[in-house]
Design a protein around this motif. Structure first.
Motif, PDB file in Angstrom:
ATOM      1  N   ASP A 129      46.861  30.257  37.410  1.00 58.00           N
ATOM      2  CA  ASP A 129      47.440  31.410  36.726  1.00 58.00           C
ATOM      3  C   ASP A 129      48.616  31.954  37.522  1.00 58.00           C
ATOM      4  O   ASP A 129      48.546  32.073  38.755  1.00 58.00           O
ATOM      5  N   ARG A 130      49.678  32.313  36.821  1.00 59.09           N
ATOM      6  CA  ARG A 130      50.808  32.976  37.461  1.00 59.09           C
ATOM      7  C   ARG A 130      50.643  34.481  37.259  1.00 59.09           C
ATOM      8  O   ARG A 130      50.358  34.930  36.146  1.00 59.09           O
ATOM      9  N   VAL A 131      50.765  35.247  38.339  1.00 57.83           N
ATOM     10  CA  VAL A 131      50.469  36.672  38.274  1.00 57.83           C
ATOM     11  C   VAL A 131      51.531  37.489  39.001  1.00 57.83           C
ATOM     12  O   VAL A 131      52.246  36.982  39.869  1.00 57.83           O
ATOM     13  N   VAL A 132      51.603  38.758  38.633  1.00 65.03           N
ATOM     14  CA  VAL A 132      52.364  39.763  39.367  1.00 65.03           C
ATOM     15  C   VAL A 132      51.354  40.757  39.918  1.00 65.03           C
ATOM     16  O   VAL A 132      50.500  41.266  39.182  1.00 65.03           O
ATOM     17  N   VAL A 133      51.428  41.010  41.214  1.00 62.33           N
ATOM     18  CA  VAL A 133      50.458  41.861  41.891  1.00 62.33           C
ATOM     19  C   VAL A 133      51.197  43.013  42.560  1.00 62.33           C
ATOM     20  O   VAL A 133      52.204  42.801  43.237  1.00 62.33           O
ATOM     21  N   THR A 134      50.720  44.241  42.372  1.00 56.26           N
ATOM     22  CA  THR A 134      51.243  45.377  43.128  1.00 56.26           C
ATOM     23  C   THR A 134      50.161  45.859  44.072  1.00 56.26           C
ATOM     24  O   THR A 134      48.971  45.769  43.771  1.00 56.26           O
ATOM     25  N   GLY A 135      50.565  46.360  45.212  1.00 52.75           N
ATOM     26  CA  GLY A 135      49.589  46.816  46.189  1.00 52.75           C
ATOM     27  C   GLY A 135      50.219  47.043  47.534  1.00 52.75           C
ATOM     28  O   GLY A 135      51.377  47.460  47.630  1.00 52.75           O
ATOM     29  N   GLU A 136      49.482  46.713  48.595  1.00 54.63           N
ATOM     30  CA  GLU A 136      49.990  46.958  49.936  1.00 54.63           C
ATOM     31  C   GLU A 136      49.459  45.922  50.913  1.00 54.63           C
ATOM     32  O   GLU A 136      48.356  45.401  50.759  1.00 54.63           O
ATOM     33  N   GLU A 137      50.257  45.641  51.914  1.00 54.45           N
ATOM     34  CA  GLU A 137      49.888  44.698  52.950  1.00 54.45           C
ATOM     35  C   GLU A 137      48.851  45.321  53.875  1.00 54.45           C
ATOM     36  O   GLU A 137      48.900  46.512  54.182  1.00 54.45           O
ATOM     37  N   THR A 138      47.896  44.517  54.316  1.00 57.10           N
ATOM     38  CA  THR A 138      46.905  44.957  55.296  1.00 57.10           C
ATOM     39  C   THR A 138      46.857  43.929  56.417  1.00 57.10           C
ATOM     40  O   THR A 138      47.493  42.872  56.350  1.00 57.10           O
ATOM     41  N   ALA A 139      46.064  44.231  57.439  1.00 56.61           N
ATOM     42  CA  ALA A 139      45.922  43.298  58.554  1.00 56.61           C
ATOM     43  C   ALA A 139      45.272  41.998  58.115  1.00 56.61           C
ATOM     44  O   ALA A 139      45.445  40.953  58.754  1.00 56.61           O
ATOM     45  N   ASP A 140      44.496  42.030  57.013  1.00 57.42           N
ATOM     46  CA  ASP A 140      43.774  40.849  56.557  1.00 57.42           C
ATOM     47  C   ASP A 140      44.464  40.112  55.417  1.00 57.42           C
ATOM     48  O   ASP A 140      43.974  39.069  54.980  1.00 57.42           O
ATOM     49  N   GLY A 141      45.549  40.635  54.897  1.00 57.25           N
ATOM     50  CA  GLY A 141      46.217  39.991  53.770  1.00 57.25           C
ATOM     51  C   GLY A 141      46.926  41.005  52.905  1.00 57.25           C
ATOM     52  O   GLY A 141      47.861  41.651  53.343  1.00 57.25           O
ATOM     53  N   PHE A 142      46.447  41.182  51.655  1.00 58.35           N
ATOM     54  CA  PHE A 142      47.107  42.069  50.708  1.00 58.35           C
ATOM     55  C   PHE A 142      46.053  42.687  49.805  1.00 58.35           C
ATOM     56  O   PHE A 142      45.192  41.987  49.269  1.00 58.35           O
ATOM     57  N   VAL A 143      46.086  44.019  49.646  1.00 58.42           N
ATOM     58  CA  VAL A 143      45.171  44.718  48.758  1.00 58.42           C
ATOM     59  C   VAL A 143      45.895  44.976  47.437  1.00 58.42           C
ATOM     60  O   VAL A 143      46.972  45.593  47.410  1.00 58.42           O
ATOM     61  N   ALA A 144      45.318  44.485  46.334  1.00 60.40           N
ATOM     62  CA  ALA A 144      45.949  44.602  45.015  1.00 60.40           C
ATOM     63  C   ALA A 144      45.456  45.851  44.299  1.00 60.40           C
ATOM     64  O   ALA A 144      44.256  46.054  44.145  1.00 60.40           O
ATOM     65  N   HIS A 145      46.403  46.669  43.833  1.00 66.32           N
ATOM     66  CA  HIS A 145      46.069  47.816  42.998  1.00 66.32           C
ATOM     67  C   HIS A 145      46.221  47.490  41.511  1.00 66.32           C
ATOM     68  O   HIS A 145      45.619  48.152  40.671  1.00 66.32           O
ATOM     69  N   SER A 146      47.038  46.492  41.195  1.00 67.49           N
ATOM     70  CA  SER A 146      47.137  46.032  39.819  1.00 67.49           C
ATOM     71  C   SER A 146      47.442  44.545  39.822  1.00 67.49           C
ATOM     72  O   SER A 146      48.107  44.030  40.720  1.00 67.49           O
ATOM     73  N   ILE A 147      46.928  43.855  38.802  1.00 65.90           N
ATOM     74  CA  ILE A 147      47.156  42.414  38.640  1.00 65.90           C
ATOM     75  C   ILE A 147      47.507  42.176  37.176  1.00 65.90           C
ATOM     76  O   ILE A 147      46.763  42.572  36.281  1.00 65.90           O
ATOM     77  N   THR A 148      48.661  41.532  36.935  1.00 70.36           N
ATOM     78  CA  THR A 148      49.128  41.274  35.582  1.00 70.36           C
ATOM     79  C   THR A 148      49.438  39.797  35.426  1.00 70.36           C
ATOM     80  O   THR A 148      50.152  39.219  36.245  1.00 70.36           O
ATOM     81  N   LEU A 149      48.885  39.174  34.367  1.00 71.95           N
ATOM     82  CA  LEU A 149      49.160  37.770  34.094  1.00 71.95           C
ATOM     83  C   LEU A 149      50.582  37.604  33.542  1.00 71.95           C
ATOM     84  O   LEU A 149      51.216  38.573  33.113  1.00 71.95           O
ATOM     85  N   ALA A 150      51.059  36.361  33.552  1.00 73.49           N
ATOM     86  CA  ALA A 150      52.429  36.082  33.108  1.00 73.49           C
ATOM     87  C   ALA A 150      52.658  36.461  31.652  1.00 73.49           C
ATOM     88  O   ALA A 150      53.784  36.764  31.257  1.00 73.49           O
ATOM     89  N   ASP A 151      51.581  36.453  30.838  1.00 68.75           N
ATOM     90  CA  ASP A 151      51.753  36.821  29.426  1.00 68.75           C
ATOM     91  C   ASP A 151      51.683  38.319  29.189  1.00 68.75           C
ATOM     92  O   ASP A 151      51.696  38.786  28.049  1.00 68.75           O
ATOM     93  N   GLY A 152      51.602  39.109  30.281  1.00 64.68           N
ATOM     94  CA  GLY A 152      51.571  40.562  30.170  1.00 64.68           C
ATOM     95  C   GLY A 152      50.187  41.164  30.159  1.00 64.68           C
ATOM     96  O   GLY A 152      50.046  42.396  30.166  1.00 64.68           O
ATOM     97  N   THR A 153      49.133  40.330  30.164  1.00 69.79           N
ATOM     98  CA  THR A 153      47.768  40.843  30.173  1.00 69.79           C
ATOM     99  C   THR A 153      47.457  41.504  31.506  1.00 69.79           C
ATOM    100  O   THR A 153      47.620  40.895  32.567  1.00 69.79           O
ATOM    101  N   VAL A 154      47.027  42.761  31.468  1.00 73.43           N
ATOM    102  CA  VAL A 154      46.670  43.481  32.681  1.00 73.43           C
ATOM    103  C   VAL A 154      45.178  43.290  32.929  1.00 73.43           C
ATOM    104  O   VAL A 154      44.351  43.697  32.108  1.00 73.43           O
ATOM    105  N   ILE A 155      44.822  42.658  34.054  1.00 80.93           N
ATOM    106  CA  ILE A 155      43.407  42.442  34.343  1.00 80.93           C
ATOM    107  C   ILE A 155      42.890  43.390  35.417  1.00 80.93           C
ATOM    108  O   ILE A 155      41.691  43.493  35.618  1.00 80.93           O
ATOM    109  N   LEU A 156      43.794  44.073  36.109  1.00 79.66           N
ATOM    110  CA  LEU A 156      43.398  45.127  37.037  1.00 79.66           C
ATOM    111  C   LEU A 156      44.448  46.208  36.984  1.00 79.66           C
ATOM    112  O   LEU A 156      45.629  45.947  37.153  1.00 79.66           O
TER     113      LEU A 156
END
Length: 307
Positions: free
Chosen positions: A73-100
């Motif tokens: 799946d191709r996604v767009v993720v918004t959030g913030e960087e952490t020491a362990d990786g990245f915390v996602a506050h929203s996740i949207t698929l390429a077709d515009g479906t918001v899953i988080l």
């Protein structure tokens, strides 16, 4: 997208199930708070996001339906960087479906002034002039309880602006979508909304509008990508779209992509176009049979052994 953090860091490894080994890939720093890429591996609600620059472990800030996300799946993720990786506050698929869709920074809903407290045209013009953002200000009309202005900002861009009668911004529209070098029109908005826009990686606002239930926002991030975001009055992020220059599937020349992959040392035996990539079976330069995920520009971004 510049993905950050090596997913082999000990803290990140603790999140990956036994039996999974992630190739070590040098990472740059995250540019802004919007990432775009392809999901390579899924571990429950956690997943690995990767692009041509690297890969990062993404951990959701709140629960979502893990079945809605799959490898590839191709996604767009918004959030913030952490020491362990990245915390996602929203996740949207390429077709515009918001899953988080997680809570966004508070955003004030502009309200009309009380009767008798509205600005005059002269006061609204003086207000815009006092901001120091515009070299030309021309009043266009009063319509639907708003003042419409045609202005030119200090970068020479033509901008349409609508003000509520209390002076609150209702609409901003940069006519040619040309990026700014000196002006950030987000400074016209309430501070909490400025913060919400900045937190999503936008540094140059080119379009702002208030719809029935949300704000529609468009602008550029620090790397020049155009980002479109909806922020609801309920303080939640809606859809997120990041403009890319990748060709659409209908534009892809499979033979040309295959030739590029073979030029990299692979012997391709079969190929199948998927919605977001091309899957190939090939012999690697080392002589192993492998399954490849190839983007539409001919770059191999995933390779696994065929067993």
């Amino acid at each position: 997208m510049k993905l950050s953090r090596n997913v082999l860091a000990l803290a990140a490894l603790a999140l990956v199930p036994t039996g999974y080994a992630l190739a070590q890939t040098p990472m740059g720093s995250v540019s802004g708070t919007v990432l775009e890429g392809e999901v390579s591996d899924v571990f429950g609600t956690r997943f690995i996001l990767e692009d041509e620059n690297g890969r990062v472990l993404v951990d959701p800030a709140s629960p979502y339906d893990a079945a809605a996300l799959e490898s590839g799946d191709r996604v767009v993720v918004t959030g913030e960087e952490t020491a362990d990786g990245f915390v996602a506050h929203s996740i949207t698929l390429a077709d515009g479906t918001v899953i988080l869709s997680a809570a966004a920074a508070a955003a004030d809903v502009p309200t009309m002034a009380a009767p008798g407290a509205e600005m005059t045209v002269e006061e609204a013009t003086a207000y815009l002039d006092g901001l120091g953002l515009f070299t030309e200000i021309r009043f266009d009309e009063r319509d639907d309880g708003r003042y419409a202005f045609d202005v030119v900002d200090t970068d020479g861009r033509s901008v349409d602006i609508e003000l509520n009668l209390d002076g609150a911004i209702h609409e901003i529209d940069v006519d040619d979508d040309r990026p700014s070098t000196n002006v950030n029109l987000a400074t016209l908005l309430p501070e909490t909304l400025q913060t919400a826009i900045s937190d999503r990686g936008i540094v140059d606002l080119i379009d702002f509008d208030i719809d029935d239930r949300h704000y529609e926002i468009e602008g550029y991030d620090a790397s020049g990508r155009k980002i479109e975001i909806e922020i609801g009055f309920d303080q939640r992020t809606g859809s997120v779209a990041v403009q890319t220059d990748r060709p659409t599937p209908s534009d892809v020349d499979i033979d040309a992509v295959t030739a590029q992959v073979e030029a990299a040392g692979y012997a391709v035996t079969s190929s199948e176009r998927k919605p977001r990539h091309i899957e190939m079976i090939a012999t690697s330069p080392e002589g192993s049979e492998v399954r490849l995920h190839v983007d539409f520009e001919g770059q191999v971004y995933r390779e696994t052994l065929v067993r």
